[in-house]
Design an enzyme around this catalytic site. Structure first.
Site, PDB file in Angstrom:
ATOM      1  N   GLY A 192       0.830  -1.198   0.000  1.00  0.00           N
ATOM      2  CA  GLY A 192       0.000   0.000   0.000  1.00  0.00           C
ATOM      3  C   GLY A 192       0.862   1.244   0.000  1.00  0.00           C
ATOM      4  N   ALA A 193       2.092   1.105  -0.490  1.00  0.00           N
ATOM      5  CA  ALA A 193       3.055   2.210  -0.455  1.00  0.00           C
ATOM      6  C   ALA A 193       2.737   3.310  -1.452  1.00  0.00           C
ATOM      7  CB  ALA A 193       4.471   1.678  -0.704  1.00  0.00           C
ATOM      8  N   GLY A 194       1.726   3.104  -2.291  1.00  0.00           N
ATOM      9  CA  GLY A 194       1.301   4.162  -3.195  1.00  0.00           C
ATOM     10  C   GLY A 194       0.396   5.175  -2.523  1.00  0.00           C
ATOM     11  N   ASP A 247      -4.797 -10.956  -4.514  1.00  0.00           N
ATOM     12  CA  ASP A 247      -4.637 -12.241  -5.198  1.00  0.00           C
ATOM     13  C   ASP A 247      -3.538 -13.014  -4.467  1.00  0.00           C
ATOM     14  OD1 ASP A 247      -3.751 -14.332  -6.872  1.00  0.00           O
ATOM     15  OD2 ASP A 247      -4.323 -13.235  -8.684  1.00  0.00           O
ATOM     16  N   TYR A 303     -17.788  -2.168   5.197  1.00  0.00           N
ATOM     17  CA  TYR A 303     -16.459  -1.727   5.630  1.00  0.00           C
ATOM     18  C   TYR A 303     -16.174  -2.193   7.056  1.00  0.00           C
ATOM     19  CZ  TYR A 303     -12.705   1.475   6.994  1.00  0.00           C
ATOM     20  OH  TYR A 303     -11.518   2.009   7.468  1.00  0.00           O
ATOM     21  N   LYS A 343     -13.127  -4.719   8.238  1.00  0.00           N
ATOM     22  CA  LYS A 343     -12.100  -4.348   9.208  1.00  0.00           C
ATOM     23  C   LYS A 343     -12.201  -5.186  10.481  1.00  0.00           C
ATOM     24  CE  LYS A 343      -9.696  -1.082   7.156  1.00  0.00           C
ATOM     25  NZ  LYS A 343      -8.247  -1.229   6.875  1.00  0.00           N
TER      26      LYS A 343
END
Length: 226
Positions: free
Chosen positions: A10-12, A56, A145, A149
């Site tokens: 999730g580094a974007g 995936d 959501y 979570k």
């Protein structure tokens, strides 16, 4: 390059990016992973990047295996993946629920499965997932959501029980609202007034993967803000 490799998935996004920068400053060899090559372009020089969709399981494993070969076996995994959906319980669709569980909980499991063998071989490792307050406390208006979570919160606790004997610590942070460019246009000012900066969450994540946090495993750390 150092022997201590950290993978940040999730580094974007803003939280993933600042976490990657923080861990790099702490001396880790950091590899940022995101399904979007565009977001990874904002990572600073010195932080490697890999494109892959961790929802995936085959992709999650292949990306981690490639990082282990090219950078070294991972000692740290930070999973900052997540997606959000508003909607009442009576309006939820199978697609809503499937997406929230696949992204918010499924990817966490596949990534943990992928890094665990490397950490087990080293006899040490630290995993931090990013949960959310609605996963701990019932919240109206965001059924899918919240369930996604909540699944991540319970997954974190189960992983702790199974992996702690192998020397692998698994924890999570649970923000309420992050003060990000993506959130600011859509959330009301009164809610944003209590938002927490990605940098503050990244500091907590960096502590949880550090040697100073060695006694901590199975924790869901509330990071709700004032």
């Amino acid at each position: 390059m150092t022997a201590r490799v950290a993978i940040v998935v999730g580094a974007g996004g803003e939280l993933g990016r600042v976490t990657a920068q923080k861990l790099a400053a702490d001396g880790f060899t950091v590899v940022g992973v995101d399904r979007s090559a565009e977001g990874l372009k904002e990572l600073p020089d010195g932080i490697r990047s890999e494109v892959g969709d961790a929802t995936d399981p085959a992709v999650a494993k292949s990306v981690v295996d490639r990082i282990a070969v090219e950078a070294g076996p991972p000692e740290v995994l930070v999973n900052a993946l997540g997606t959000y959906h508003l909607g009442d319980a009576l309006d939820a669709t199978p697609e809503d629920l499937r997406l929230m569980v696949d992204v918010n909980a499924g990817a966490a499991l596949w990534l943990t499965q992928a890094v665990a063998p490397y950490m087990r071989d080293r006899g040490t490792g630290a995993v931090v997932h990013v949960a959310a307050r609605p996963g701990l406390e019932p919240t109206a208006g965001m059924l899918a959501y919240s369930v996604g979570k909540a699944a991540l919160v319970h997954l974190t606790r189960v992983l702790d029980l199974e992996l702690r004997p192998l020397g692998i610590r698994v924890n999570a942070v649970a923000p309420q609202v992050l003060d990000t460019a993506k959130n600011r246009p859509y959330l009301p000012p009164e809610l944003m007034a209590h938002a927490v900066s990605p940098e503050a969450i990244a500091d907590i994540i960096a502590f949880l993967v550090s040697d100073a946090a060695a006694p901590i495993s199975g924790a869901i750390v509330p990071t709700y803000g004032a």
